[in-house]
Design an enzyme around this catalytic site. Structure first.
Site, PDB file in Angstrom:
ATOM      1  N   ASP A  35      44.806  32.655  38.047  1.00  0.00           N
ATOM      2  CA  ASP A  35      45.556  33.592  37.186  1.00  0.00           C
ATOM      3  C   ASP A  35      46.649  32.906  36.371  1.00  0.00           C
ATOM      4  O   ASP A  35      47.661  33.524  36.054  1.00  0.00           O
ATOM      5  CB  ASP A  35      46.215  34.719  38.019  1.00  0.00           C
ATOM      6  N   GLY A  62      37.912  34.973  36.619  1.00  0.00           N
ATOM      7  CA  GLY A  62      38.052  35.889  35.487  1.00  0.00           C
ATOM      8  C   GLY A  62      38.979  35.314  34.452  1.00  0.00           C
ATOM      9  O   GLY A  62      40.099  34.926  34.780  1.00  0.00           O
ATOM     10  N   HIS A  63      38.505  35.204  33.217  1.00  0.00           N
ATOM     11  CA  HIS A  63      39.342  34.711  32.132  1.00  0.00           C
ATOM     12  C   HIS A  63      39.420  35.770  31.050  1.00  0.00           C
ATOM     13  O   HIS A  63      38.406  36.264  30.589  1.00  0.00           O
ATOM     14  CB  HIS A  63      38.762  33.416  31.535  1.00  0.00           C
ATOM     15  N   THR A 263      38.442  28.826  47.650  1.00  0.00           N
ATOM     16  CA  THR A 263      37.110  29.171  47.166  1.00  0.00           C
ATOM     17  C   THR A 263      36.117  28.180  47.759  1.00  0.00           C
ATOM     18  O   THR A 263      36.484  27.340  48.592  1.00  0.00           O
ATOM     19  CB  THR A 263      37.096  29.212  45.619  1.00  0.00           C
ATOM     20  N   LYS A 421      50.127  36.947  25.312  1.00  0.00           N
ATOM     21  CA  LYS A 421      48.689  36.974  25.610  1.00  0.00           C
ATOM     22  C   LYS A 421      47.812  36.279  24.579  1.00  0.00           C
ATOM     23  O   LYS A 421      46.780  35.725  24.917  1.00  0.00           O
ATOM     24  CB  LYS A 421      48.217  38.430  25.717  1.00  0.00           C
TER      25      LYS A 421
END
Length: 430
Positions: A35, A62-63, A263, A421
């Protein structure tokens, strides 16, 4: 014999130049627990790239990428898929859930992503994640909770079970799916039986699954190549800009992270070599992406965690020094600085102490990591909106001071500072 053949074509071989190593690859990796905003850094670099590659992980990553006010969400697709001039490659080290891949592509197509299937190359050596792997992921988490009173906090996307199948050599790959379907079906049934013997409650509609997989295989077929040979040609052909986008992050690496709360793949720079077939010689710049503060995905030791994160503007955020930061990266992108704009003061974790003594390393043992004390330095907040800053001089002096401290402390130059963002919110420092 050929040994005695002195004809001209056997005696005039040209010695290959020693420095003809081929194109260098730029690698972008998460430097904390995920993240960090890697998607934005990749997107920035992908605008110039000829190839954008994924090397490990699956759709657990997730990107989010914002372009022209549109927010795209990527899990399996490389973020570079937005660039119509670049080729996106999913390498052999990635585990692919086909329903997830096509659903993701179709969803982003509705947002305006055009022609992605023509720009995507999938390695024939990549392993497949099946729906039952995802069910097993959930069952394992429930089992851990019942037996140990804690789970790992996985995304339940089947990533761990798929990598387990790969390591126990019962996994199925893209090349198997596109080969003899009868043989694939028999191996698929064996794999299901293997998991059902371990998890008796697991029910799988095998025929329905195989029918769907057959349909997916035909849609996938035009994209599949020998990924290793494809990379070799990209590296040794004409000059090309090749970008590798790591999933997850350094502290989630199966070897170097906060094991077992990690992971199932190598998300440090070695994963780029093994997950795509790139020799270490061809690795160029390695950019780490770190947030201006620290959070972590999932469960596990997190020494600098603040328990008062909801107490208002005086909340203390921290930037934790990962021992991996200084070993793995040429430079850092420091993102989400604007999140700190409201704070009165910022505490920065600068060292770990064990029994009152500073330790120079990050403990491997989680029980030890739970016991460390964190030594902090406190900085005054700048209490100013930084989201409109576009160059270094636009940032308040106190924010500049905070950034320079982090840079000096980790011993790695900060190349970008992110204050929002979208693409234009990345301030380039050099």
């Amino acid at each position: 014999s050929s040994l005695e053949d002195n004809s001209p074509e056997h005696t005039t071989g040209q010695k290959r130049s020693r420095n003809d190593a081929g194109n260098k690859v730029t690698v972008v990796l998460g430097a904390q627990w995920g993240d960090e905003g890697k998607g934005k850094v990749v997107d920035l670099l992908a605008t110039e790239a000829d190839f954008v590659c994924r090397c490990q992980g699956g759709n657990n990553a997730g990107h989010t990428v914002v372009v022209d006010g549109k927010e795209y969400d990527f899990h399996l697709l490389p973020s570079g898929i937005i660039n119509p001039k670049s080729v996106s490659l999913i390498g052999n080290g990635v585990v692919i859930h086909l329903p997830g891949l096509f659903e993701e592509g179709d969803k982003n197509e509705k947002k305006g992503l055009k022609g992605w299937e023509k720009r995507l190359i999938v390695s024939d050596r990549a392993h497949l994640v099946f729906d039952f792997h995802q069910v097993v992921d959930g069952l394992q988490e429930t089992e851990r909770q019942a037996q140990e009173g804690k789970n790992i906090g996985t995304t339940k996307k089947g990533i761990g079970p798929a990598y387990s199948s790969k390591a126990s050599r019962t996994g199925l790959r893209v090349c198997d799916l596109l080969g003899d379907f009868k043989d694939f079906s028999a191996r698929f049934k064996n794999l299901v039986r293997q998991y059902q013997s371990m998890y008796p409650s697991l029910t799988v509609d095998v025929e329905d699954q195989l029918k769907k997989l057959k349909e997916y295989s035909e849609r996938l077929r035009p994209m599949v190549r020998d990924g290793v040979y494809y990379m070799y040609e990209a590296l040794h052909g004409p000059p090309k800009k090749i970008l590798v986008e790591g999933a997850n992050a350094a502290l989630l690496d199966i070897d170097f992270g906060t094991y077992p709360f990690v992971t199932s793949s190598n998300c440090t720079v070695g994963g780029a070599c093994t997950g795509l077939g790139i020799p270490p010689l061809n690795i160029g710049d390695v950019f780490g992406v770190a947030k201006a503060y620290t959070t972590r995905v999932g469960i596990g030791a997190f020494p600098t965690e603040q328990l008062n994160v909801r107490t208002g503007s005086n909340t203390l955020y921290v930037f934790c020094r990962s021992h991996l930061l200084c070993y793995l990266f040429n430079s850092i992108a420091l993102t989400k600085l604007d999140i700190l704009d409201v704070l009165d003061e910022i505490k920065v974790g600068v060292a770990y102490k064990l029994n009152g003594k500073r330790i120079p390393h990050f403990p491997a043992n989680m029980d030890v990591l739970q016991k460390v004390e964190v030594e902090y330095e406190t900085f005054p907040g700048w209490k100013t909106d930084t989201s409109a800053a576009r160059k270094w001089n636009d940032l308040p002096a106190k924010a500049q001071n905070y950034i320079r401290f982090i840079e000096n402390h980790i011993g790695v130059p900060i190349k970008w500072v992110g204050v929002g963002k979208s693409r234009e919110c990345m301030i380039q420092m050099f």
